[in-house]
Design a protein around this motif. Sequence first.
Motif, short mmCIF file in Angstrom:
data_model
loop_
_atom_site.label_atom_id
_atom_site.label_comp_id
_atom_site.label_asym_id
_atom_site.label_seq_id
_atom_site.Cartn_x
_atom_site.Cartn_y
_atom_site.Cartn_z
N ASN A 13 -12.57 4.23 -5.26
CA ASN A 13 -11.44 4.78 -6.00
C ASN A 13 -10.16 4.86 -5.16
O ASN A 13 -9.52 5.91 -5.06
CB ASN A 13 -11.82 6.18 -6.55
CG ASN A 13 -10.80 6.76 -7.52
OD1 ASN A 13 -10.74 7.96 -7.70
ND2 ASN A 13 -10.00 5.94 -8.16
N PRO A 14 -9.75 3.73 -4.54
CA PRO A 14 -8.50 3.77 -3.78
C PRO A 14 -7.30 3.84 -4.73
O PRO A 14 -7.42 3.55 -5.92
CB PRO A 14 -8.51 2.43 -3.03
CG PRO A 14 -9.30 1.52 -3.90
CD PRO A 14 -10.34 2.38 -4.59
N LYS A 15 -6.16 4.21 -4.20
CA LYS A 15 -4.93 4.20 -5.00
C LYS A 15 -4.56 2.76 -5.35
O LYS A 15 -4.19 2.45 -6.48
CB LYS A 15 -3.81 4.86 -4.19
CG LYS A 15 -2.44 4.80 -4.83
CD LYS A 15 -2.24 5.86 -5.86
CE LYS A 15 -0.77 5.90 -6.31
NZ LYS A 15 -0.62 6.67 -7.55
N TYR A 16 -4.66 1.87 -4.35
CA TYR A 16 -4.33 0.46 -4.56
C TYR A 16 -5.42 -0.44 -3.99
O TYR A 16 -5.95 -0.17 -2.91
CB TYR A 16 -3.01 0.07 -3.87
CG TYR A 16 -1.83 0.89 -4.28
CD1 TYR A 16 -1.33 0.82 -5.58
CD2 TYR A 16 -1.20 1.74 -3.37
CE1 TYR A 16 -0.24 1.59 -5.96
CE2 TYR A 16 -0.11 2.51 -3.74
CZ TYR A 16 0.37 2.44 -5.04
OH TYR A 16 1.44 3.20 -5.42
N THR A 34 -6.85 3.63 -10.19
CA THR A 34 -6.81 2.58 -9.15
C THR A 34 -6.04 1.38 -9.68
O THR A 34 -6.36 0.88 -10.76
CB THR A 34 -8.24 2.16 -8.75
OG1 THR A 34 -8.88 3.24 -8.07
CG2 THR A 34 -8.22 0.95 -7.82
N SER A 35 -5.03 0.94 -8.94
CA SER A 35 -4.20 -0.21 -9.39
C SER A 35 -4.42 -1.42 -8.50
O SER A 35 -4.57 -1.29 -7.28
CB SER A 35 -2.71 0.15 -9.32
OG SER A 35 -2.46 1.35 -9.99
N LEU A 36 -4.40 -2.59 -9.13
CA LEU A 36 -4.42 -3.86 -8.38
C LEU A 36 -2.97 -4.27 -8.10
O LEU A 36 -2.11 -4.16 -8.97
CB LEU A 36 -5.10 -4.97 -9.20
CG LEU A 36 -6.54 -4.77 -9.65
CD1 LEU A 36 -7.05 -6.05 -10.31
CD2 LEU A 36 -7.44 -4.38 -8.49
N GLY A 79 0.79 -1.24 0.00
CA GLY A 79 0.00 0.00 0.00
C GLY A 79 0.81 1.27 0.00
O GLY A 79 0.25 2.38 -0.10
N ASP A 80 2.14 1.16 0.11
CA ASP A 80 3.03 2.34 0.07
C ASP A 80 2.61 3.46 1.02
O ASP A 80 2.86 4.64 0.76
CB ASP A 80 3.10 2.92 -1.36
CG ASP A 80 3.96 2.07 -2.27
OD1 ASP A 80 4.66 1.17 -1.76
OD2 ASP A 80 3.93 2.30 -3.50
N THR A 103 -7.45 -0.37 -0.30
CA THR A 103 -8.39 -1.44 0.05
C THR A 103 -7.64 -2.76 -0.03
O THR A 103 -6.86 -2.99 -0.95
CB THR A 103 -9.59 -1.45 -0.93
OG1 THR A 103 -10.28 -0.21 -0.81
CG2 THR A 103 -10.55 -2.59 -0.61
N PHE A 104 -7.88 -3.61 0.97
CA PHE A 104 -7.19 -4.90 1.04
C PHE A 104 -8.22 -6.01 0.98
O PHE A 104 -9.25 -5.94 1.63
CB PHE A 104 -6.41 -4.96 2.36
CG PHE A 104 -5.69 -6.26 2.61
CD1 PHE A 104 -4.60 -6.63 1.85
CD2 PHE A 104 -6.09 -7.10 3.65
CE1 PHE A 104 -3.91 -7.83 2.10
CE2 PHE A 104 -5.41 -8.29 3.91
CZ PHE A 104 -4.32 -8.66 3.13
#
Length: 333
Positions: free
Chosen positions: A267-270, A304-306, A136-137, A143-144
């Motif tokens: 819309n999370p970053k990851y 948003t990246s997986l 998650g940096d 989101t996990f």
Amino acid sequence: MKAVNNSMADKKLIGVDLGGTTTKFGILTPAGDVQQRWSIETDVLEDGRQIIPNIIDSIKHHLDMYDMSAEQFLGIGMGSPGSVDLTAGTVTGAFNLNWSGTVYPKRDIEAATGIPFYIDNDANVAAMGERWMGAGDNDPNVTFVTLGTGVGGGIIADGRLLHGVAGSAGELGHITVQPGGYLCTCGKRGCLEQYASATGVVHIARDMAEEYAGDAKLKFMLDDGEDITSKIVFDLAKENDPLALKVVDKVSFYLGLALANVGNMLNPKYIVIGGGVSAAGDFLLQRVQQNFEENTFPNVRQTTSLRLATLGNEAGIVGAASLVLQDQAETEE
């Protein structure tokens, strides 16, 4: 996670990851470095009544061993299965621990150790760990989703872990992906957990094998009554077994669809994917990504990246320890 001030920096954190078979412990710095690790067996006999005393004994034993005292710690954080009341520090209905009633970890552990104690749900805690020191940096929006025996999740939005009105925010395993589909242990049908967990992968494989007429090693194994696991399914798919590939495609469709819905909403970053099933790695990720892109709104698709989780078994203790820092940060606000 905020930077810690100097008076806190030389103190330590304890993270406890309470699981149905093993309880893991770690002593960490406030910067997230794990300095000591150990684990004990979780004793679920006698309604799990030895679990908390065993945790207390283990912490005390290790503090003695390392010649450390309560004053050297900012706090103890713990992730637990079941429904957690954050304020009261209680756990209700953790059935895999044989805790049918309410248990009082905060009250008992604080009284015995003299160290402040914080607790949250195990999936939320793993989310905090991956967000802070993993994939998650340390971004405020992560989101996990964890794909294990079941499917769990945790949502960090604008730097805060979401709990919802009754603690059920982030129950990604119960997103409906197939209306009227497989019956879930929760009582409703078509939950993601029934399609993307380790048990779900096997369920899909069994059903697809019955209808499959071609020649495939996976079909032969199932028809022969062999016990298969999700790992076997993915390993066969990597060897281009035609039935195993169909199973993986179906699993990836459901997971990609669910995560696209999560992406469109938050819309999370990851979106970080962890748990045993995620060990299939890029082979799984690429297929999920394709379904994710087909079902996301363009702006979300671009932002948003997986990602695959990176902390593995340490996510729980790291995230648990971070609960202490989160409380410190909120107290200072």
